[in-house]
Design a protein around this motif. Sequence first.
Motif, PDB file in Angstrom:
ATOM      1  N   GLY A 227       0.775  -1.235   0.000  1.00  0.00           N
ATOM      2  CA  GLY A 227       0.000   0.000   0.000  1.00  0.00           C
ATOM      3  C   GLY A 227       0.803   1.280   0.000  1.00  0.00           C
ATOM      4  N   GLY A 228       2.129   1.187  -0.016  1.00  0.00           N
ATOM      5  CA  GLY A 228       2.947   2.387  -0.041  1.00  0.00           C
ATOM      6  C   GLY A 228       3.092   2.938  -1.446  1.00  0.00           C
ATOM      7  N   PRO A 229       3.724   4.108  -1.581  1.00  0.00           N
ATOM      8  CA  PRO A 229       3.962   4.661  -2.925  1.00  0.00           C
ATOM      9  C   PRO A 229       4.739   3.672  -3.785  1.00  0.00           C
ATOM     10  N   GLU A 236       8.043   4.864 -11.773  1.00  0.00           N
ATOM     11  CA  GLU A 236       9.316   5.446 -11.393  1.00  0.00           C
ATOM     12  C   GLU A 236       9.226   6.012  -9.975  1.00  0.00           C
ATOM     13  N   PRO A 237      10.331   5.952  -9.190  1.00  0.00           N
ATOM     14  CA  PRO A 237      10.319   6.514  -7.836  1.00  0.00           C
ATOM     15  C   PRO A 237       9.877   7.974  -7.834  1.00  0.00           C
ATOM     16  N   GLY A 238       8.946   8.301  -6.952  1.00  0.00           N
ATOM     17  CA  GLY A 238       8.456   9.664  -6.834  1.00  0.00           C
ATOM     18  C   GLY A 238       7.367  10.044  -7.806  1.00  0.00           C
ATOM     19  N   SER A 239       6.964   9.114  -8.681  1.00  0.00           N
ATOM     20  CA  SER A 239       5.959   9.445  -9.694  1.00  0.00           C
ATOM     21  C   SER A 239       4.579   8.874  -9.378  1.00  0.00           C
ATOM     22  N   GLU A 241       1.182   9.063  -8.168  1.00  0.00           N
ATOM     23  CA  GLU A 241       0.265  10.154  -7.845  1.00  0.00           C
ATOM     24  C   GLU A 241      -1.053   9.660  -7.264  1.00  0.00           C
ATOM     25  N   ARG A 242      -1.136   8.377  -6.921  1.00  0.00           N
ATOM     26  CA  ARG A 242      -2.379   7.842  -6.352  1.00  0.00           C
ATOM     27  C   ARG A 242      -2.621   8.384  -4.949  1.00  0.00           C
ATOM     28  N   ALA A 243      -3.890   8.590  -4.607  1.00  0.00           N
ATOM     29  CA  ALA A 243      -4.265   8.976  -3.250  1.00  0.00           C
ATOM     30  C   ALA A 243      -4.078   7.777  -2.324  1.00  0.00           C
ATOM     31  N   PRO A 244      -3.928   7.999  -1.001  1.00  0.00           N
ATOM     32  CA  PRO A 244      -3.770   6.876  -0.072  1.00  0.00           C
ATOM     33  C   PRO A 244      -4.891   5.844  -0.186  1.00  0.00           C
ATOM     34  N   GLU A 245      -6.126   6.325  -0.372  1.00  0.00           N
ATOM     35  CA  GLU A 245      -7.256   5.397  -0.491  1.00  0.00           C
ATOM     36  C   GLU A 245      -7.140   4.546  -1.753  1.00  0.00           C
ATOM     37  N   GLN A 246      -6.620   5.153  -2.836  1.00  0.00           N
ATOM     38  CA  GLN A 246      -6.443   4.399  -4.072  1.00  0.00           C
ATOM     39  C   GLN A 246      -5.326   3.369  -3.931  1.00  0.00           C
ATOM     40  N   ARG A 247      -4.257   3.734  -3.222  1.00  0.00           N
ATOM     41  CA  ARG A 247      -3.180   2.769  -2.986  1.00  0.00           C
ATOM     42  C   ARG A 247      -3.680   1.601  -2.145  1.00  0.00           C
ATOM     43  N   HIS A 249      -6.754   0.427  -2.059  1.00  0.00           N
ATOM     44  CA  HIS A 249      -7.574  -0.404  -2.949  1.00  0.00           C
ATOM     45  C   HIS A 249      -6.685  -1.307  -3.803  1.00  0.00           C
ATOM     46  N   ASP A 250      -5.651  -0.717  -4.404  1.00  0.00           N
ATOM     47  CA  ASP A 250      -4.789  -1.482  -5.294  1.00  0.00           C
ATOM     48  C   ASP A 250      -4.021  -2.560  -4.527  1.00  0.00           C
TER      49      ASP A 250
END
Length: 426
Positions: A227-229, A236-239, A241-247, A249-250
């Motif tokens: 669930g982290g970035p 790519e690292p730092g790219s 752009e998902r919201a925490p809730e979207q992460r 879900h994924d």
Amino acid sequence: MTRGVRDTNGRGAVMVPLDDVLALLEASIETLCAVDWAGYDAGQLADAVMRIEIVARRLESAGSRATAELAGLHRQKGRSPGGIAALLAAKMGLARGTVHGRIEAGGRQATPAGQAAARGVISCEHERIIAKAVAGLPGKMGGAAKTRFAEELTQFARTAAPADLRAEAARRLAELCPDRGKDREKHQERQRSARLGAVRPDGTSMLTMTLTPRGRALVERALCDFGGPGGAVGCEPGSDERAPEQRAHDALVHQWALGSTVDPARPKGIATIVIRLTPEQLEDPHALVRTDSGTQLSVRQAVSMAGGMPWFVSVLRDGREELHRIDVDAHPGRRLASAIQRLVLYAAHGGCTFPGCTVPARRSQFHHVLEWSRGGPTTIANGALGCHVHHGFVGDGPSSWKTIANPDSPGRCTWLPPGTDRLTAA
């Protein structure tokens, strides 16, 4: 109003008319609402936000006390509690339950949490959580013990969010009332649910769940792993752009996909739960234990979670630890620790090993006690857990910390502050 407010200002006690006090309050609020906040810097605004929060907490507490006093006057006239709440709710345009809560809170002003709320140290929501926890204590517990319980929770609440306070209160209640463990499990099982809603016009659906401790532990592990970035997706690292809730879900979808397609005999990619148990706890299926993320569950629930997955066991025999593991140090020359090595440290250390740090294992990193740059191998004996902050303390600069193996506690390390000689300390 003929009655007043007693004001002690160092020159003796005087009675200030309540009308004057309220008029001064209203004038102050009017002035505050007219402030142009755009003219202040971040430091001033942060200070203002904190001071306004304390004032708001004290105002809510004072309002609850006044509401309780008003309710008491109505009771003297023979009105029922429900009738009083309905009357006041209609006058103030509030829900009846809200008024009930204020009346009850006003009657708890003498409790440790009530006093803290009156000073603005904790919020009224904190106070309600503590009051509910105290009410759940067994009747046989003495008044002094209940007061101490309330004081400890009040102290915890000073720096905790309401959700964290609620969880801490539940844990402490479970520890104080172990005889409720069996009923607690049954209640959890009765409450579990999952409902998949209908497909919306845009193709999405709503999933609503009430999780048992086992379910929550699995979800937390999946969120930690994926669930982290950058988790569960390639970017790519730092790219990311998902919201925490979207992460989140994924991460869950990724975990479910793994569970459906990956060979269960292969642990790669499967979220792992670490639960620390003593032999004594294993003998009591209702004893309460915690996962590495802090979720509390019973021993029976913990054992049932193992299923067919491999176990990593640390056994205490005659006061000495025997750690049974499978080839965990197979690649000491590789810089990055393996998943199995991290799991062993999760179980052995429980969290960051920096003195006083309480960051759990799932948010800690593998740290080489003897630095990799100095030839330190990637092994359990040379490994320790360090959170992101304290792991970054270690380095070669004059302001950096150092770590050395602790001869009195094998498998752990000693953290040396800047300026300490490594050889002298050893």
